[in-house]
Write an enzyme that holds these catalytic residues in place. Structure first.
Site, PDB file in Angstrom:
ATOM      1  N   GLU A 125      39.820  50.643   9.194  1.00 24.04           N
ATOM      2  CA  GLU A 125      38.624  49.945   9.633  1.00 24.04           C
ATOM      3  C   GLU A 125      38.197  48.955   8.549  1.00 24.04           C
ATOM      4  O   GLU A 125      38.172  49.325   7.374  1.00 24.04           O
ATOM      5  CB  GLU A 125      37.472  50.925   9.894  1.00 24.04           C
ATOM      6  CG  GLU A 125      36.274  50.215  10.493  1.00 24.04           C
ATOM      7  CD  GLU A 125      35.126  51.159  10.882  1.00 24.04           C
ATOM      8  OE1 GLU A 125      35.230  52.379  10.620  1.00 24.04           O
ATOM      9  OE2 GLU A 125      34.154  50.669  11.436  1.00 24.04           O
ATOM     10  N   ALA A 258      33.589  57.390   3.260  1.00 25.60           N
ATOM     11  CA  ALA A 258      34.554  58.167   4.024  1.00 25.60           C
ATOM     12  C   ALA A 258      34.906  57.407   5.297  1.00 25.60           C
ATOM     13  O   ALA A 258      34.283  56.391   5.605  1.00 25.60           O
ATOM     14  CB  ALA A 258      33.977  59.534   4.386  1.00 25.60           C
ATOM     15  N   GLU A 294      30.866  61.700   9.568  1.00 27.59           N
ATOM     16  CA  GLU A 294      32.229  61.382  10.020  1.00 27.59           C
ATOM     17  C   GLU A 294      32.619  62.269  11.197  1.00 27.59           C
ATOM     18  O   GLU A 294      33.249  61.815  12.145  1.00 27.59           O
ATOM     19  CB  GLU A 294      33.238  61.528   8.877  1.00 27.59           C
ATOM     20  CG  GLU A 294      32.916  60.750   7.609  1.00 27.59           C
ATOM     21  CD  GLU A 294      32.555  59.300   7.812  1.00 27.59           C
ATOM     22  OE1 GLU A 294      33.001  58.686   8.805  1.00 27.59           O
ATOM     23  OE2 GLU A 294      31.795  58.749   6.976  1.00 27.59           O
ATOM     24  N   HIS A 297      31.095  61.018  14.396  1.00 28.94           N
ATOM     25  CA  HIS A 297      31.769  59.825  14.924  1.00 28.94           C
ATOM     26  C   HIS A 297      32.816  60.180  15.992  1.00 28.94           C
ATOM     27  O   HIS A 297      33.192  59.331  16.785  1.00 28.94           O
ATOM     28  CB  HIS A 297      32.481  59.073  13.800  1.00 28.94           C
ATOM     29  CG  HIS A 297      31.678  57.969  13.176  1.00 28.94           C
ATOM     30  ND1 HIS A 297      30.991  57.033  13.921  1.00 28.94           N
ATOM     31  CD2 HIS A 297      31.502  57.614  11.873  1.00 28.94           C
ATOM     32  CE1 HIS A 297      30.401  56.161  13.087  1.00 28.94           C
ATOM     33  NE2 HIS A 297      30.692  56.500  11.840  1.00 28.94           N
TER      34      HIS A 297
HETATM   35  N1  B3K Z   1      33.293  53.638   9.525  1.00 33.66           N
HETATM   36  C1  B3K Z   1      33.475  53.785   8.101  1.00 33.66           C
HETATM   37  C2  B3K Z   1      33.186  52.551   7.335  1.00 33.66           C
HETATM   38  C3  B3K Z   1      34.290  51.565   7.346  1.00 33.66           C
HETATM   39  C4  B3K Z   1      33.983  50.440   6.403  1.00 33.66           C
HETATM   40  C5  B3K Z   1      34.996  49.362   6.483  1.00 33.66           C
HETATM   41  N2  B3K Z   1      34.729  48.333   5.524  1.00 33.66           N
HETATM   42  C6  B3K Z   1      32.674  54.920   7.558  1.00 33.66           C
HETATM   43  C7  B3K Z   1      31.488  55.317   8.329  1.00 33.66           C
HETATM   44  O1  B3K Z   1      30.587  54.569   8.586  1.00 33.66           O
HETATM   45  O2  B3K Z   1      31.454  56.426   8.755  1.00 33.66           O
HETATM   46 ZN    ZN Z   2      29.818  55.674  10.179  1.00 29.81          ZN
END
Ligand code: B3K
Ligand code: ZN
Length: 852
Positions: A125, A258, A294, A297
């Site tokens: 990401e 993370a 996390e 998510h």
């Molecule tokens: N989704 C990732 C963050 C990614 C950052 C990319 N530069 C972590 C989070 O927000 O959970």
């Molecule tokens: Zn996040």
């Protein structure tokens, strides 16, 4: 073809020309010559214009061979990818196969496939997958992945469930269609802590936390937090885990906190590894929050993802809101809310007030990694909190159920999100949607008028212009309000006033006596409130408000007003304030964690921010000096009470990271730090000498640093922890954070020469450079030494890791607050950063926006 420095616009969104039905990847791992063989089944997207070219993203890939349906194609990649013309494509579905070579060992940007201490890992990401193979690297292309890893390393992991393995290879299958940004691979000599969780659907899930040999003893808390997160998401949101295995891996070199890769979360090791000896209570809480974030998510981000990167807050704002709720349930809602508001104001309000201000849903970007911001995350979470307040708890639940039912497996937009609330609540939310589109922190002004038993409140809203948005529309702002009678009792239950116009009047009749107004309870909207109140009124709220946030805020405002007066007029804290603090400090009916927060004076950057907002040019030296005088005065006045609190808050028995003990330690250390201004650090030294946990050891050492002492303790700390990388980050950071302003740039410079200053490690880099940037009086030293040092290091890091460098560059975002001399010095540094021929896209965008 994309010129990489050209902005991308939300308005230009087009659906993908082709969908991917299945991905098969084979990795033959080698440090400088990893081969990646991909087999992608494409089909034309029925929702797109037919007959388009096949466009695949790819960066830094050496193409070995490519074919379509087994027939070699002469693909000719440029710097950003390759295109197969429509005329060269079969009708209907087809299979693309390619073999590329990449060199993970030399990948210092820590994006794509890279190496950290001999271990392979990935970060995709937002757009890192294109550094692994050619692919339509955009979140609205979702596909099931099957992965084969070939390597001699003992542990080989990818997303989904393990299907087969043998000596030197392993295969994984992830049946849930996902965007490429959620792809992950890990290979290394790792050790697991293993546990199990049975979901409410009866699925037996194997849980593993993978760490480097030697770190196994520090995983227990993360594992516990993971199991609590899984249970909580079932109980509160009805969401169960959906694979047979959940892996978490700790990595030392990682750009952020993370990453929520499907079934294989990868963590910065500082947010996994904890023992009482090496981690502070704050570290434990951060681990709990990020493990939860996390994990959450998996539903809000992975199963329902974003259509495009402009929608980032769809997953991030919501997941932050969910982790805030979780932490409140696990610990204390009151304390958590206050901490979240302090973070929001310190980071997001700061961002919103400067050249980097942007809406929760931005309209354009050059480098999307620059938009993982406090606005997208923390303000995004506030918008969801407001939605819940506006529609009520039951309809919030109904809206979320509808969201999961309707959009599972899809890539969605903010429109989809707002629509489920409109339907569940039967309410038009088009005005509310402006919150997603309009940048800037609204200012709400509250005026009171009292006559013959009637209180009339006039509320006004105004949002100042932000870059690209000169004119602002009125927002729908929920202002939760209470009234406290002269006897300290509630006059009415909390009412939520809905402010939707530039000015509105609300009246309250038949009141026996003039009440004290408790406005913006629970911080019901992310605004700055201007509400002139006397010290006596604030003291009443601090002592009696039933809303804990409002109580805290009253004390905070009291302190802020005094500090402002001290900066501007050289005043001293008066007896009102000291008495109010004494009451809060000694009120044993209050949660110690809450009392610790009340005792904390507003920070120097917050004072600079509020002084600037009030039309002054903040002087960092004057602010630092005033805050120091306030601490001295408070400490002298409260010394006996502080000493008693230090003793009373000792935590008997073995260390526990739970909220109760952590709160006691927080108050104990806050009291000892303040008291150090009166007792020369005697109490802090005693705590240090007897500490059996990092919270007290580190807290006591920094209490001493705060009064210019602690040299011996620092040396002892170093001797004890020099071989522990996470504790050494603290050793570096503390010396900069608590340096005398005039010495801070020199100390930071000396530390960058220390043999343990591994600048390519993002944690270590930040522990000196970003920490200097967060030391207002040190960073803004008049001769510009702080600016120069930070800029030199940003330039160096930009060559190796643009994403990490661009993030730290935000230390400059407040530059226009300051005087002309400082502005000229910073401008010169930002130009020096931007005008290099090899400036990265990431850094070029950041420096450019700050200079605009
Ligand atoms: N989704 C990732 C963050 C990614 C950052 C990319 N530069 C972590 C989070 O927000 O959970
Ligand atoms: Zn996040």
């Amino acid at each position: 073809m994309r010129d990489t420095a050209q902005p991308i616009y939300l308005a230009d969104y087009q659906p993908p020309a082709f969908l991917v039905e299945q991905v098969d990847l084979t990795f033959k791992l080698a440090p400088t010559t990893t081969r990646v063989i991909s087999r992608l089944r494409f089909s034309p997207n029925p929702d797109a214009v037919p007959g388009q070219d096949l466009r695949l993203d790819g960066e830094g890939l050496r193409l070995i061979a490519a074919s379509i349906d087994g027939v070699t194609v002469a693909a000719d990649p440029n710097a950003t990818g390759l295109t197969v013309p429509a005329g060269a494509l079969p009708d209907g579905a087809f299979t693309w196969e390619a073999e590329v070579e990449i060199a993970p060992e030399g990948n210092t940007a820590l994006e794509g496939l890279y190496m950290s201490n001999g271990m392979y890992c990935t970060q995709c990401e937002a757009e890192g997958f294109r550094k692994i193979t050619f692919y339509p690297d955009r979140p609205d292309v979702m596909a099931p992945f099957r992965v084969r890893i070939e390597s001699d390393l003992p542990v080989l992991l990818s997303n989904g469930n393990p299907v087969a393995s043998g000596p030197g290879w392993a295969e994984w299958d992830d049946p849930h269609p996902k965007p490429s940004y959620l792809f992950a691979l890990v290979a290394g000599d790792l050790r697991a802590t293993t546990d199990r969780f049975t979901t409410m659907e009866g699925r037996e899930v194997e849980l593993n936390i993978w760490v480097r040999p030697g770190d196994e003893g520090r995983t227990a808390y993360a594992m516990d937090a993971l199991k609590r997160s899984m249970l909580w998401d079932e109980q509160v949101y009805g969401r169960a885990y959906d694979l047979d295995i959940f892996n978490v891996v700790a990595v030392d070199d990682f750009n952020m906190g993370a990453m929520e890769n499907k079934g294989l979360n990868i963590f910065n090791s500082r947010y996994v590894l904890a023992s009482s000896a090496t981690a502070t209570d704050g570290d434990f809480a951060a681990i709990e929050r990020i493990i939860a974030h996390e994990y959450f998510h998996n539903w809000t981000g992975n199963r329902i993802t974003c259509r495009d990167w402009f929608q980032l807050s769809l997953k991030e704002g919501l997941t932050v809101f969910r982790d805030q709720q979780f932490m409140g349930d696990m610990r204390s809602h009151a304390v958590k809310r206050i901490e979240d508001v302090l973070t929001l104001r310190a980071r997001q309000f700061r961002e919103d007030a400067g050249p980097l201000a942007h809406p929760v849903r931005p309209e354009s970007y050059v480098e999307i990694n620059n938009f993982y911001t406090a606005t997208v995350y923390e303000k995004g979470a506030e918008l969801i909190r407001m939605l819940r307040l506006l529609v009520g708890e039951d309809r919030y639940k109904a809206a979320l159920d509808l969201y999961f039912a309707r959009h599972d497996g899809q890539a969605c937009t903010i429109e989809d999100w707002v629509a489920v609330f409109e339907e569940a609540a039967g309410r038009d939310l088009s005005q509310f949607k402006r919150w997603y589109e309009q940048a800037g922190t609204p200012k709400v002004t509250l005026l009171e008028d009292w006559q013959d038993g009637t209180l009339t409140l006039t509320l006004r809203q105004h949002t100042a212009p932000t870059p690209g948005q000169p004119l602002k529309e009125p927002l729908l702002i929920p202002v939760a309000l209470g009234l406290i009678g002269p006897d300290g009792a509630e006059v009415m239950p909390t009412r939520v006033l809905e402010l939707d116009s530039p000015e509105q009047v609300f009246t309250f009749d038949n009141l026996p006596a003039r009440p004290v107004v408790s406005a913006l309870r629970g911080f019901s909207a992310p605004v700055t409130l201007e509400h002139a109140q006397s010290s006596a009124e604030r003291a009443t709220l601090l002592g009696h408000d039933t809303d804990p946030f409002a109580r805290f805020e009253a004390g905070h405002n009291l302190a802020r007003d005094i500090l402002q007066a001290m900066v501007l007029e050289g005043a001293r804290p008066g007896p009102d304030y000291i008495d109010a603090m004494r009451l809060a400090l000694t009120d044993d009916s209050l949660d110690p964690a809450f009392r610790a927060l009340v005792l904390r004076l507003p920070g120097e950057d917050e004072l600079a921010q509020t002084l600037h907002a009030a039309g002054h040019v903040p002087d960092p030296d004057a602010i630092h000096a005033a805050r120091g005088r306030a601490l001295d005065t408070l400490a002298e006045a409260l010394a006996p009470e502080l000493a008693r609190v230090v003793d009373a808050m000792e935590t008997p028995g073995p260390y526990s990271p739970d909220a109760r003990d952590a709160g006691r330690r927080a108050l104990r250390l806050a009291a000892a730090s303040l008291l150090a201004h009166a007792d020369g650090g005697a109490k802090a030294r005693a705590i240090f000498a007897r500490a059996d946990n990092m919270t007290e050891q580190f807290g006591a050492w920094t209490a001493l640093l705060g009064v210019g002492a602690g040299a011996e303790e620092g040396a002892q700390f170093y001797r004890q922890w020099q071989n522990d990388r996470l504790v050494m980050d603290k050793w570096f950071a503390a010396q900069v954070m608590f340096a005398k302003p005039e010495r801070a740039p020199n100390i930071a410079a000396e530390l960058t020469g220390h043999k343990a200053f591994d600048w390519k490690n993002p944690n270590r880099f930040r522990s000196v450079i970003a920490v200097l940037g967060a030391h207002p009086a040190g960073f803004h030293r008049k001769d510009g030494a702080g600016y120069r040092l930070v800029a030199d290091w940003l330039i160096r890091l930009d060559g190796a890791n643009p994403q990490a460098a661009a993030r730290v560059s935000t230390v400059f975002e407040t530059w226009r607050r300051y005087d002309a001399d400082r502005q000229a010095l910073i401008r010169a540094e930002l130009e020096r950063i931007r005008d290099r021929p090899d400036c990265s896209r990431d850094m070029g965008e950041m420096a450019g926006r700050m200079l605009e």
